[in-house]
Design a protein around this motif. Structure first.
Motif, short mmCIF file in Angstrom:
data_model
loop_
_atom_site.label_atom_id
_atom_site.label_comp_id
_atom_site.label_asym_id
_atom_site.label_seq_id
_atom_site.Cartn_x
_atom_site.Cartn_y
_atom_site.Cartn_z
N ALA B 8 0.59 -1.41 0.20
CA ALA B 8 -0.52 -0.03 0.22
C ALA B 8 0.50 1.11 -0.06
CB ALA B 8 -0.81 0.08 1.57
N GLY B 9 0.32 2.10 -0.58
CA GLY B 9 0.95 3.81 -1.37
C GLY B 9 2.32 3.38 -2.28
N ARG B 11 3.52 3.26 -6.09
CA ARG B 11 2.97 4.42 -7.05
C ARG B 11 3.81 3.49 -8.26
NH1 ARG B 11 3.12 9.81 -5.73
NH2 ARG B 11 3.00 10.39 -3.69
N MET B 22 -1.59 4.80 -7.35
CA MET B 22 -0.91 4.45 -6.18
C MET B 22 -1.59 4.01 -5.54
SD MET B 22 -0.38 6.85 -2.79
CE MET B 22 0.10 8.28 -3.40
N ALA B 23 -1.04 2.61 -5.00
CA ALA B 23 -1.77 1.46 -4.31
C ALA B 23 -2.29 1.94 -2.91
CB ALA B 23 -0.86 0.12 -4.30
N ILE B 24 -4.22 1.52 -3.29
CA ILE B 24 -4.04 1.94 -1.98
C ILE B 24 -4.32 0.99 -0.87
CG2 ILE B 24 -6.86 2.89 -0.75
CD1 ILE B 24 -5.26 5.41 -1.94
N LEU B 77 -5.42 3.92 -6.53
CA LEU B 77 -6.30 5.68 -6.91
C LEU B 77 -5.42 5.81 -8.11
CD1 LEU B 77 -7.24 8.30 -5.68
CD2 LEU B 77 -5.49 9.11 -5.08
#
Lengths: 465, 105
Positions: B8-9, B11, B22-24, B77
């Motif tokens: 997560a986070g 890019r 961006m991976a959420i 996102l």
């Protein structure tokens, strides 16, 4: 004038700069900034800004164990914004009954909120320490909590709602600027606590169209949600406007799920229309309604409406006389337009918590979602002024900018002078000046969601649009 | 093209257009994330030369929108808009419904 301190009896100390008539000074400054320097202000009782603060109900909402005095004249500015609006609509009986400063604590009266120091009165926003400062983090929705692992790239955060302690630990090791920047990209309402900057404007006209006055009283399309925009529409209603509240079928105004009596107060008397904005038909109907309106109030991020084909710039250019009030957190520019804000975090971004930290030694919020009611008051002034001058304006009214305009009004030029003012103002109020938040009573219930959709579509000839 | 592990986070950028994401939310494991049919690369990596978009992909990835798989176990996102649709291991990702606002702020 019961219990009011006459001007002459107040001795605010050598460091305070002209506290008398600060309400009028602020009203005058707002009218000047609108290019309306000649409008006379109505007669009004001018109180010391500290007394206005004490009577506003905000002391119940500011501080931790002890009620605190804000060294910025926030309450006086709210009275000033209303006074400026009254000057544009003299002898309006409904407006004459209002106190701008009392509107600031009104929601708390309905919801029985009270001060909690570095936790906002509403509960969803907190001031947390970073390695080099403080940030306000507003996590009202489970979906926002789910963003935390991505926001902070930390495996100690699970994304489950409520893990404030784990969040505080991670944030304490991070730099403010980078943290806020990443939150901005993710659409998380996070703001750095910073000193208020003086000299900024509370609104900007980002596009001018052709002025034209179509009606004696405006038709207002209120697309906004929560507090600031609906308050703006509510004030315009008092000035005689006909207000149509338009909600998306899939995303009704979330305030409908909040305190019902408060929702009624702000939305009673507005016609309630719901449109399915996910369909071409619904969007076409909204565009047709906008083309017939005099004032549009919306509180969406610019990109959200643009992606639906509703481009404020184009509509203001196309529709002579249209006034478009765009309420955002930080403005409409490409980057700023991405950033989400609510009333509590915007108040921190405006500098109010930095001022409180300076004078009390403690981090704390000022009021309840303070930027919301301040923005509602200012937006109503901008909207009415534009309407009475023929409209043709796209007016950006950002929560942070309005709150900072108030936070920096007549700000002492040194930290020492600010502390002295805080001490003086704290001293000059009497115990019986301090009043709790007070609620007005709604004149009626608000219309149910979408109750008037068919009537309005019929009236405006849009059933086949 | 090999699959990559993501946190997560993280890019990613498209190899064939301006798209950045961006991976959420992303469960542990290795995935192939494509834009316009071509594997995306790390935001600071060099995009491979000569790659070109699937001729059949006329999709667009929209700024600020969330993209999820069918079960909403994976979420990205879009932080920069551009041409090309997103897919995870060959299955297209769809736009997620906008978040409801909180009832009070």
């Amino acid at each position: 004038m019961s219990g009011a301190i006459p001007h002459s009896e107040i001795s605010p100390g050598a460091h305070s700069v002209r506290p008398l008539g600060m309400t009028a000074d602020y009203a005058r400054q707002l009218l000047d900034s609108l290019g309306d320097a000649q409008t006379p202000l109505p007669e009004a009782e001018f109180l010391h800004p500290a007394v206005t603060w004490a009577r506003s109900g905000l002391m119940s909402l500011t501080g931790r164990s002890r009620a605190e005095m804000c060294p910025a004249p926030i309450a006086a500015c709210a009275d000033g914004a209303l006074l400026a609006l009254q000057s544009l609509a003299p002898h309006n009986p409904e407006l004459a009954c209002l106190h701008g400063s009392r509107l600031l604590s009104e929601r708390a009266a309905f919801m029985r909120l009270s001060r909690q120091g570095r936790i906002a009165a509403g509960g969803s926003c907190r001031l947390l320490d970073t390695a080099d400062g403080q940030v306000a983090v507003n996590l009202a929705r489970d979906e926002d909590w789910a963003m935390l692992p991505a926001w902070l790239e930390s495996e100690t955060l699970s994304g489950e709602a409520g893990e404030w302690e784990a969040l505080a630990k991670v944030l304490a090791t991070r730099q403010t600027q980078e943290t806020v920047e990443r939150a901005r990209q993710l659409g998380l309402p996070v703001a750095a606590s910073q000193w208020p900057q003086s000299g900024g404007q509370w609104f900007s006209i980002t596009m001018r169209g052709i002025p034209r006055i179509r009606r004696a009283v405006p038709l207002v399309l209120d697309l906004s949600t929560l507090w600031a925009g609906p308050l703006c529409g509510h004030l315009l209603q008092m000035l005689g406007a006909r207000v149509i509240k338009v909600e998306s079928a899939s995303r009704p105004d979330a305030a409908r799920r909040g305190n019902e009596d408060f929702f009624d107060l702000l939305n009673a008397g507005k016609t309630a229309v719901s449109l399915d904005l996910e369909t071409e038909t619904g969007r076409a109907q909204l565009l047709q309604l906008i083309r017939q309106a005099d004032i549009v109030i919306e509180s969406a991020r610019p990109r959200g409406l643009q992606q639906m084909g509703i481009v404020a710039e184009d509509l203001v250019r196309e529709c002579a006389g249209l006034t478009w009030i765009s309420i955002t957190g930080y403005g409409r520019d490409e980057d700023a337009g991405l950033q989400v804000a609510f009333g509590d975090d915007a108040g921190v971004a405006a500098g109010l918590s930095a001022l409180m930290l300076e004078v009390t030694g403690e981090a704390m919020f000022v009021g309840d979602a303070i930027a919301d009611p301040l923005t509602g008051l200012h937006a109503a002034l901008a909207a009415w002024h534009s309407f009475t001058h023929g409209g043709g304006r796209l007016i950006s009214v950002p929560l942070r900018d309005v709150a900072m305009h108030c936070a920096s009004f007549d700000l002492p030029d040194s930290r020492q002078a600010l502390k002295q003012r805080h001490a003086d103002w704290t001293q000059c109020i009497q115990p019986d000046d301090i009043q709790p938040p007070v609620r007005r009573v709604a004149t009626a219930q608000a219309e149910p969601f979408g109750a008037d959709t068919q009537n309005i579509l019929t009236e405006f000839g849009l059933l086949d649009a | 093209m090999s699959k990559v592990a993501l946190k997560a986070g993280a890019r990613l950028k498209s190899a064939v257009s301006d798209v950045q994401v961006m991976a959420i939310k992303i469960p542990a494991g290795e995935y192939e994330i494509t834009c316009g049919g071509v594997p995306m690369v790390g935001a600071s990596d060099e995009a491979p030369a000569g790659a070109s978009m699937d001729a059949g992909d006329s999709g667009e990835t929209l700024m600020g929108k969330r993209y999820v798989d069918e079960g909403e176990t994976v979420e990205f996102l879009c932080t920069k808009a551009g041409a090309g649709s997103l897919a995870l291991d060959g299955k297209p990702l769809d736009v997620k419904q906008a978040k409801q606002l909180p009832s009070s702020d």
